[in-house]
Structures are given as structure tokens and as C-alpha cells.
Design a protein around this motif. Structure first.
Motif, mmCIF file in Angstrom:
data_model
loop_
_atom_site.group_PDB
_atom_site.id
_atom_site.type_symbol
_atom_site.label_atom_id
_atom_site.label_comp_id
_atom_site.label_asym_id
_atom_site.label_seq_id
_atom_site.Cartn_x
_atom_site.Cartn_y
_atom_site.Cartn_z
ATOM 1 N N ASP A 1 -26.743 -14.077 -4.514
ATOM 2 C CA ASP A 1 -26.227 -15.416 -4.241
ATOM 3 C C ASP A 1 -25.296 -15.355 -3.029
ATOM 4 O O ASP A 1 -25.067 -14.286 -2.456
ATOM 5 C CB ASP A 1 -25.495 -16.012 -5.462
ATOM 6 N N LEU B 1 -29.376 -23.565 -6.588
ATOM 7 C CA LEU B 1 -30.054 -22.388 -6.046
ATOM 8 C C LEU B 1 -31.544 -22.669 -5.838
ATOM 9 O O LEU B 1 -32.132 -22.247 -4.832
ATOM 10 C CB LEU B 1 -29.862 -21.193 -6.989
ATOM 11 N N GLN C 1 -29.560 -23.677 -12.679
ATOM 12 C CA GLN C 1 -29.703 -23.162 -11.307
ATOM 13 C C GLN C 1 -30.311 -24.185 -10.353
ATOM 14 O O GLN C 1 -31.071 -23.834 -9.438
ATOM 15 C CB GLN C 1 -30.553 -21.882 -11.315
#
Length: 282
Positions: A139, A170, A167
Motif C-alpha cells: 500500500d 484500493l 478495500q
């Protein structure tokens, strides 16, 4: 039992969306048995890693299943101590698994000489030793580093992911690269608070399934790749029995409201750096 689904990676390869994770299965004998049991039940994806110390058992279980090599998807991961010499590490991995190619190879952690290791995986991809590559637990700046310096963008990202920690940011970040997501802790580390959420209990009753099966089905419809770990054949049978029903859009939306940013693994980068002190045996 309905056949399981597949997800298409950004190189056109199709990966089985459901599999068996062998993390913390001790010893090659127990691993081989679990892998063979899973394959006998229709599983076609096995997720292992150098750090799990059971790759030989995975290879043994696949051989004992009698299935053709091309019918079983093998995912494994390079550990940070492999990153300085990825070519040698990959050759050793192939030897441990007893195969001449790995379907998916990931960098296990975002510490150590990860850029060098990723370049080594790109080389292995060109040589046919590896069919697809990706990263796990990356990350922030280190993820940006991989994206900026890679020729082949990560095909897969493996991270903690469950209804409490979906997530979304992301996924959005990786969307331009066509990166697909694999979930570890798909059931929230078995947290009773998550497992017993009223929405799962309600849907389990409606569909004649367990709460865990509802959560796994949610993952499938979110296009997540999942591989819950178990050595119990009955649990294996239950886990994969999720392809004969489908949650509605409204039900999926209700589950998505559970996203709270709660995670079960919170190691700092400094703590992650300690991983380079662990040297898994070959």
C-alpha cells in the motif's frame, strides 16, 4: 454442485475464483491430504507461499489427485529473504512444488528489495516459469513504487478483505491496471461479531445456507478471489457449496453498508520490516 466461477486477469488468463488456502497447515503430509481432499471436492485453486513451509505438500497433493497439472491453479509467494535473488528463489520454488511453472506468483510483503524481486518475476513471466504475477500486502508509497517501476502491472493484489473492510479505495486505485483482488481473512478472521451480523443470519435462513456461505457468496459476486483455509473435509464441502444461489443487488448493497474500515491485522511498517529476519527453509 454447480461449477465454480472464474475471473479474467489483465493478460487474458482465467483464474479460479474459489480455492483452498494452506496457511498454517503444518507439514507436507497434512498439506498433501488437505489439497487432495479439496481437489476431490472440485477445488481447482491452491494458495501457498514459501513462508508457509508446505509447498512440497501442495505439489504432492496435486500429484495424488490424479488431475492434470493444467487443471489446477497454483498460487505461491516470494518471501522478503527471496527478494535479493528472485531467479534462484523461483527455481527452488518450482522444485519444491514439483512443477515447471507457477500460475500466479506474488511478492508476499512490502519490505526488503521488493523492486528487484518484482523485476525478477517479470523476467520469469517472459521465460514461462510463471504465468501471472502480482503483489500481496502492498500500500502507500511502496505500492506506488511498484506501479511506477514495473513493466507488467500487478495482475493480482492479495490483501485483507471482508465485509467490514472492503478495500474500495484500493480497488479504485488499481482499476486502471485491471488488477484483480484476492482476499485473506475473507470471513474476518472468524470474528463472531461479523459472522453473526443480522443480515447474514437473515439471508442464511432465506437461502438455506450458513452465515459463512453467505459471506463467501458476497465475495464471489464482488469479483473477489477467495480461498478459506480448512483441513476439515466437511468444512471444505460447505465452503465451496456457494455456486447454486445468487444474492440480489439489494442484498449485496445491504452487505456493502457494513464496510467500516475495521481490520484484524494492523502491523505497522516498522513491524513488517522485521519480516526480513525470518528465513524460511528451502
Amino acid at each position: 454442485m454447480a461449477e465454480q466461477t472464474y475471473v479474467e486477469l489483465n493478460n487474458g488468463t482465467k483464474i479460479p475464483q474459489f480455492g483452498l488456502g494452506v496457511y498454517m497447515i503444518q507439514g507436507d503430509g497434512q498439506t498433501a491430504k488437505a489439497v487432495k481432499d479439496a481437489l476431490d471436492l472440485g477445488y481447482r485453486h491452491i494458495d501457498t507461499a514459501h513462508a508457509y513451509q508446505n509447498e512440497r505438500g501442495v505439489g504432492q497433493g496435486i500429484k495424488e489427485s490424479g488431475l492434470k497439472r493444467e487443471d489446477v491453479w497454483i498460487t505461491s509467494k516470494l518471501w522478503p529473504t527471496d527478494y535479493d535473488d528472485p531467479e534462484t528463489a523461483i527455481d527452488k520454488m518450482l522444485d519444491r512444488l514439483g512443477t515447471d511453472y507457477i500460475d500466479l506468483l506474488l511478492l508476499h510483503q512490502q519490505v526488503g528489495n521488493y523492486l528487484n524481486a518484482y523485476k525478477g518475476m517479470e523476467k520469469a513471466l517472459k521465460e514461462g516459469k510463471v504465468r501471472s504475477i502480482g503483489i500481496s500486502n502492498f500500500d502507500g508509497e511502496r505500492l506506488d513504487d511498484i506501479i511506477e517501476h514495473s513493466e507488467v502491472k500487478p495482475m493480482v493484489m492479495q490483501v485483507e478483505m471482508h465485509p467490514y473492510y472492503q478495500q474500495k479505495a484500493l480497488k479504485e486505485k488499481m482499476k486502471p491496471y485491471g488488477t484483480k483482488f484476492e482476499s485473506w481473512y475473507p470471513l474476518g478472521h472468524g470474528d463472531a461479531g461479523l459472522m453473526n451480523e443480522s443480515i447474514f443470519t437473515k439471508l442464511a435462513k432465506k437461502y438455506g445456507k450458513t452465515n459463512a456461505q453467505i459471506i463467501l457468496r458476497w465475495h464471489i459476486q464482488e469479483e473477489n478471489i477467495v480461498f478459506p483455509k480448512t483441513t476439515n473435509p466437511q468444512h471444505m464441502r460447505d465452503n465451496i457449496d456457494i455456486f447454486d444461489f445468487e444474492l440480489t443487488d439489494e442484498e449485496m448493497a445491504e452487505i456493502n453498508k457494513l464496510d467500516s474500515g475495521k481490520r484484524y491485522y494492523n502491523a505497522s511498517l516498522a513491524q513488517q520490516e522485521q519480516f526480513v529476519n525470518y528465513h524460511p527453509a528451502d
